[in-house]
Design a protein around this motif. Sequence first.
Motif, PDB file in Angstrom:
ATOM      1  N   ARG A  98     -62.497 -71.663  55.451  1.00 25.62           N
ATOM      2  CA  ARG A  98     -62.670 -73.113  55.627  1.00 25.62           C
ATOM      3  C   ARG A  98     -62.361 -73.853  54.333  1.00 25.62           C
ATOM      4  O   ARG A  98     -61.646 -74.857  54.339  1.00 25.62           O
ATOM      5  CB  ARG A  98     -64.093 -73.407  56.101  1.00 25.62           C
ATOM      6  CG  ARG A  98     -64.305 -72.999  57.549  1.00 25.62           C
ATOM      7  CD  ARG A  98     -65.755 -73.091  57.931  1.00 25.62           C
ATOM      8  NE  ARG A  98     -65.950 -72.882  59.365  1.00 25.62           N
ATOM      9  CZ  ARG A  98     -67.121 -72.600  59.907  1.00 25.62           C
ATOM     10  NH1 ARG A  98     -68.204 -72.505  59.165  1.00 25.62           N
ATOM     11  NH2 ARG A  98     -67.223 -72.431  61.213  1.00 25.62           N
TER      12      ARG A  98
ATOM     13  N   ALA B 227     -71.404 -72.745  63.382  1.00 26.52           N
ATOM     14  CA  ALA B 227     -71.499 -74.206  63.574  1.00 26.52           C
ATOM     15  C   ALA B 227     -72.066 -74.777  62.270  1.00 26.52           C
ATOM     16  O   ALA B 227     -73.280 -74.880  62.108  1.00 26.52           O
ATOM     17  CB  ALA B 227     -72.413 -74.515  64.748  1.00 26.52           C
TER      18      ALA B 227
ATOM     19  N   ARG C 183     -63.179 -79.253  56.182  1.00 23.50           N
ATOM     20  CA  ARG C 183     -63.972 -80.463  56.429  1.00 23.50           C
ATOM     21  C   ARG C 183     -63.086 -81.704  56.325  1.00 23.50           C
ATOM     22  O   ARG C 183     -63.154 -82.599  57.168  1.00 23.50           O
ATOM     23  CB  ARG C 183     -65.118 -80.545  55.419  1.00 23.50           C
ATOM     24  CG  ARG C 183     -66.059 -81.662  55.830  1.00 23.50           C
ATOM     25  CD  ARG C 183     -67.209 -81.840  54.905  1.00 23.50           C
ATOM     26  NE  ARG C 183     -68.163 -82.733  55.532  1.00 23.50           N
ATOM     27  CZ  ARG C 183     -68.915 -83.575  54.890  1.00 23.50           C
ATOM     28  NH1 ARG C 183     -68.839 -83.653  53.573  1.00 23.50           N
ATOM     29  NH2 ARG C 183     -69.742 -84.348  55.532  1.00 23.50           N
TER      30      ARG C 183
ATOM     31  N   ASP D 119     -61.066 -82.107  59.250  1.00 22.19           N
ATOM     32  CA  ASP D 119     -61.883 -82.149  60.469  1.00 22.19           C
ATOM     33  C   ASP D 119     -61.573 -80.957  61.390  1.00 22.19           C
ATOM     34  O   ASP D 119     -61.410 -81.123  62.600  1.00 22.19           O
ATOM     35  CB  ASP D 119     -61.633 -83.484  61.201  1.00 22.19           C
ATOM     36  CG  ASP D 119     -62.754 -83.771  62.197  1.00 22.19           C
ATOM     37  OD1 ASP D 119     -63.823 -83.142  62.061  1.00 22.19           O
ATOM     38  OD2 ASP D 119     -62.546 -84.583  63.111  1.00 22.19           O
ATOM     39  N   ARG D 120     -61.495 -79.758  60.791  1.00 25.00           N
ATOM     40  CA  ARG D 120     -61.134 -78.578  61.576  1.00 25.00           C
ATOM     41  C   ARG D 120     -62.155 -77.437  61.408  1.00 25.00           C
ATOM     42  O   ARG D 120     -61.818 -76.266  61.585  1.00 25.00           O
ATOM     43  CB  ARG D 120     -59.737 -78.092  61.161  1.00 25.00           C
ATOM     44  CG  ARG D 120     -58.636 -79.100  61.497  1.00 25.00           C
ATOM     45  CD  ARG D 120     -57.272 -78.575  61.120  1.00 25.00           C
ATOM     46  NE  ARG D 120     -56.964 -77.341  61.812  1.00 25.00           N
ATOM     47  CZ  ARG D 120     -56.016 -76.475  61.419  1.00 25.00           C
ATOM     48  NH1 ARG D 120     -55.315 -76.738  60.335  1.00 25.00           N
ATOM     49  NH2 ARG D 120     -55.785 -75.374  62.096  1.00 25.00           N
ATOM     50  N   THR D 121     -63.392 -77.794  61.061  1.00 28.89           N
ATOM     51  CA  THR D 121     -64.389 -76.732  60.842  1.00 28.89           C
ATOM     52  C   THR D 121     -64.678 -75.935  62.122  1.00 28.89           C
ATOM     53  O   THR D 121     -65.073 -74.779  62.061  1.00 28.89           O
ATOM     54  CB  THR D 121     -65.717 -77.307  60.301  1.00 28.89           C
ATOM     55  OG1 THR D 121     -66.174 -78.299  61.207  1.00 28.89           O
ATOM     56  CG2 THR D 121     -65.544 -77.916  58.931  1.00 28.89           C
ATOM     57  N   GLY D 122     -64.443 -76.564  63.270  1.00 35.41           N
ATOM     58  CA  GLY D 122     -64.716 -75.878  64.541  1.00 35.41           C
ATOM     59  C   GLY D 122     -63.653 -74.853  64.896  1.00 35.41           C
ATOM     60  O   GLY D 122     -63.904 -73.972  65.717  1.00 35.41           O
ATOM     61  N   GLU D 123     -62.495 -74.932  64.302  1.00 34.36           N
ATOM     62  CA  GLU D 123     -61.415 -74.014  64.695  1.00 34.36           C
ATOM     63  C   GLU D 123     -61.003 -73.046  63.585  1.00 34.36           C
ATOM     64  O   GLU D 123     -60.151 -72.185  63.792  1.00 34.36           O
ATOM     65  CB  GLU D 123     -60.187 -74.810  65.173  1.00 34.36           C
ATOM     66  CG  GLU D 123     -59.589 -75.697  64.118  1.00 34.36           C
ATOM     67  CD  GLU D 123     -58.654 -76.744  64.712  1.00 34.36           C
ATOM     68  OE1 GLU D 123     -57.449 -76.594  64.527  1.00 34.36           O
ATOM     69  OE2 GLU D 123     -59.152 -77.684  65.376  1.00 34.36           O
TER      70      GLU D 123
END
Length: 363
Positions: A152, A198, A213, A216-220
């Motif tokens: 990340r 998460a 962060r 905006d791609r912390t979920g993937e």
Amino acid sequence: MLWPSAPTLLAPLAPWFEVARRDLPWRAGDLDAPHPDPYAVLVSELMLQQTQVATVIPYFTRWMEQFPDPEALAEAGEDTVHKAWEGLGYYRRARFLKAAAGTIAAEGWPGDLEGLARLPGLGPYTAAAVGSIAFQWPAPALDGNAFRVLARLLLIEGDPKARATDLRVWLAPALAAHGPSRLTQALMELGATVCTPAPTCGGCPLADRCGARRADRTGEIPPVAKRAKPKASSLWLVALEAEGHVLLHAPAAKGLLAGLWRWPALDAEAVPAGRGAASLTAWPGWIQVYTHRRESVSPLHLRLDRRFQAAEGLRWIPIGDLPALPLGKRDQRLRDLLATPGQRPLEAPDPFALIGACAAPSA
Ligand code: SF4
């Protein structure tokens, strides 16, 4: 590799860890000195492979009381060691730990990373973790948590493990700059408590510099590996009792369940149904989930007047010896059920078929 300098990028981790670190029984107070008990680090790292911190803590505490140093572990019997590990799963780790303790007791601690990696069961990750935390060697230890944080932070596309070699080279100067033990534990701690699958980026010391962060791609990032669907099966798990003895499979020398005693488990499809016999007791079943398997388990207790000649690999064990034997999770559950009232089963396999499946062929 166009990543920013690791000592600069990871600098906020060290002061964050001073404040946020959890008080764990294997952690040393002084993060700048070699650990006062490298054996405690070794035990904790082996236990933490595949197992959560909260589960490990009581096992670690009991283990260190029972086997306080490599010599005590090396001298312990295999059943005693497996019994102390009972419930932690992946029992191979207990045997590796005992074998590693034997080498350390005989030859002393290895003096370098290659020597640590040659100890049974360590591998590159655990050797690096023990090297950095116990001995302050600047050896990058990348576990799943560290890979997630770095993927990340550096916005690594795809599986970050494919970049392991690059990441180790990149990380080494940061270990030297901020202290191997401190930075290794800080990275793991961040992955375990903040940069979780998460993440809670609001409390992260690296939030102002994190690539995922910002994008905006912390979920993937990193992508979640798809697991194969576990294979389903149904079985009768049977406690056959006669003349104060119960029938158990003796431990195998190799394989996933090596070192553990097991109840006979019979494929529910293969054993014909019979009328509920008076001596059969049953309890509600459960689903036992393994990484690649889901078993629908139906526990039974069959009492017989006489023992019979058991099939190869099965042994009649005095019931009084049962609590001292190491059993896997599924088998512990039936052992515990034997002490609770059950019921006459509505559906049950034919008792003669159960006995037939566990008896030696007659000459
Ligand atoms: S900002 Fe969020 S995603 Fe980035 S390292 Fe911190 S917790 Fe992980």
